[in-house]
Design a protein around this motif. Structure first.
Motif, PDB file in Angstrom:
ATOM      1  N   VAL A 179     -10.140   4.119  -8.661  1.00 10.80           N
ATOM      2  CA  VAL A 179      -9.506   3.763  -7.393  1.00 10.80           C
ATOM      3  C   VAL A 179      -9.227   5.050  -6.641  1.00 10.80           C
ATOM      4  N   ILE A 180      -9.561   5.084  -5.361  1.00 14.42           N
ATOM      5  CA  ILE A 180      -9.266   6.250  -4.537  1.00 14.42           C
ATOM      6  C   ILE A 180      -7.941   5.987  -3.842  1.00 14.42           C
ATOM      7  N   THR A 206      -9.041  10.526  -6.858  1.00 19.88           N
ATOM      8  CA  THR A 206      -9.683   9.413  -7.550  1.00 19.88           C
ATOM      9  C   THR A 206      -9.046   9.265  -8.924  1.00 19.88           C
ATOM     10  N   GLU A 263     -14.341   2.580 -14.159  1.00 15.91           N
ATOM     11  CA  GLU A 263     -13.935   2.155 -12.834  1.00 15.91           C
ATOM     12  C   GLU A 263     -12.828   3.063 -12.326  1.00 15.91           C
ATOM     13  N   ARG A 282      -6.325  11.230  -1.362  1.00 17.99           N
ATOM     14  CA  ARG A 282      -7.543  12.036  -1.511  1.00 17.99           C
ATOM     15  C   ARG A 282      -7.985  12.161  -2.956  1.00 17.99           C
ATOM     16  N   LYS A 321       0.834  -1.197   0.000  1.00 19.58           N
ATOM     17  CA  LYS A 321       0.000   0.000   0.000  1.00 19.58           C
ATOM     18  C   LYS A 321       0.875   1.255   0.000  1.00 19.58           C
ATOM     19  N   GLY A 376      -6.327  -2.754   0.107  1.00 20.72           N
ATOM     20  CA  GLY A 376      -7.137  -1.940   1.004  1.00 20.72           C
ATOM     21  C   GLY A 376      -7.576  -0.606   0.444  1.00 20.72           C
ATOM     22  N   PHE A 377      -7.391  -0.385  -0.845  1.00 17.65           N
ATOM     23  CA  PHE A 377      -7.849   0.855  -1.460  1.00 17.65           C
ATOM     24  C   PHE A 377      -9.333   0.746  -1.798  1.00 17.65           C
ATOM     25  N   THR A 378     -10.015   1.883  -1.797  1.00 17.46           N
ATOM     26  CA  THR A 378     -11.426   1.915  -2.161  1.00 17.46           C
ATOM     27  C   THR A 378     -11.542   1.964  -3.677  1.00 17.46           C
ATOM     28  N   CYS A 379     -12.290   1.014  -4.229  1.00 19.07           N
ATOM     29  CA  CYS A 379     -12.483   0.942  -5.677  1.00 19.07           C
ATOM     30  C   CYS A 379     -13.956   1.153  -5.985  1.00 19.07           C
ATOM     31  N   ARG A 380     -14.209   1.858  -7.060  1.00 19.50           N
ATOM     32  CA  ARG A 380     -15.582   2.115  -7.497  1.00 19.50           C
ATOM     33  C   ARG A 380     -15.770   1.572  -8.893  1.00 19.50           C
ATOM     34  N   THR A 400      -7.961  -3.682  -4.358  1.00 19.52           N
ATOM     35  CA  THR A 400      -8.894  -4.051  -3.296  1.00 19.52           C
ATOM     36  C   THR A 400      -8.184  -4.850  -2.220  1.00 19.52           C
TER      37      THR A 400
END
Length: 103
Positions: free
Chosen positions: A34-35, A40, A32, A38, A14, A71-75, A68
């Protein structure tokens, strides 16, 4: 963490991803994302920076899975809005009375 992207093994952490993406200006997100920190980023941009490979060489799924697990936030893709049907005044009044009118 060891992961395979575009048939090549990578040892990603990370903190290593955060360091790689430091100073990288995010492109416009249309799919798609990834954050990271701060910001995106589009998944393909992140994959290109961390693997140093061409974007055509890997899939978004490979990068999303790796991010993922780190531990990253994925949309995912934004959901398409359901088109609403515009009723004519006659249809609206009929619907309020419970009598459907087809025009």
């Amino acid at each position: 963490m060891r992961c395979v992207i575009a048939r090549f093994p990578f040892d990603l952490t990370k903190s290593g991803v955060l360091e790689s993406m430091k100073g990288v200006k995010p492109e416009q997100v249309v799919g798609e994302s990834v954050i990271i920190g701060r910001r995106t980023y589009p998944v393909k941009q992140v994959g290109q920076v961390i693997t140093r490979q061409d974007r055509r060489d890997f899939s978004t799924g490979e990068v999303l899975r790796a991010m993922t697990q780190l531990g990253f936030t994925c949309r995912g893709l934004p959901r398409a809005a359901v088109p609403t049907q515009v009723l004519s005044p006659l249809q609206q009044a009929s619907a309020m009375l419970g009598i459907p009118v087809t025009v």
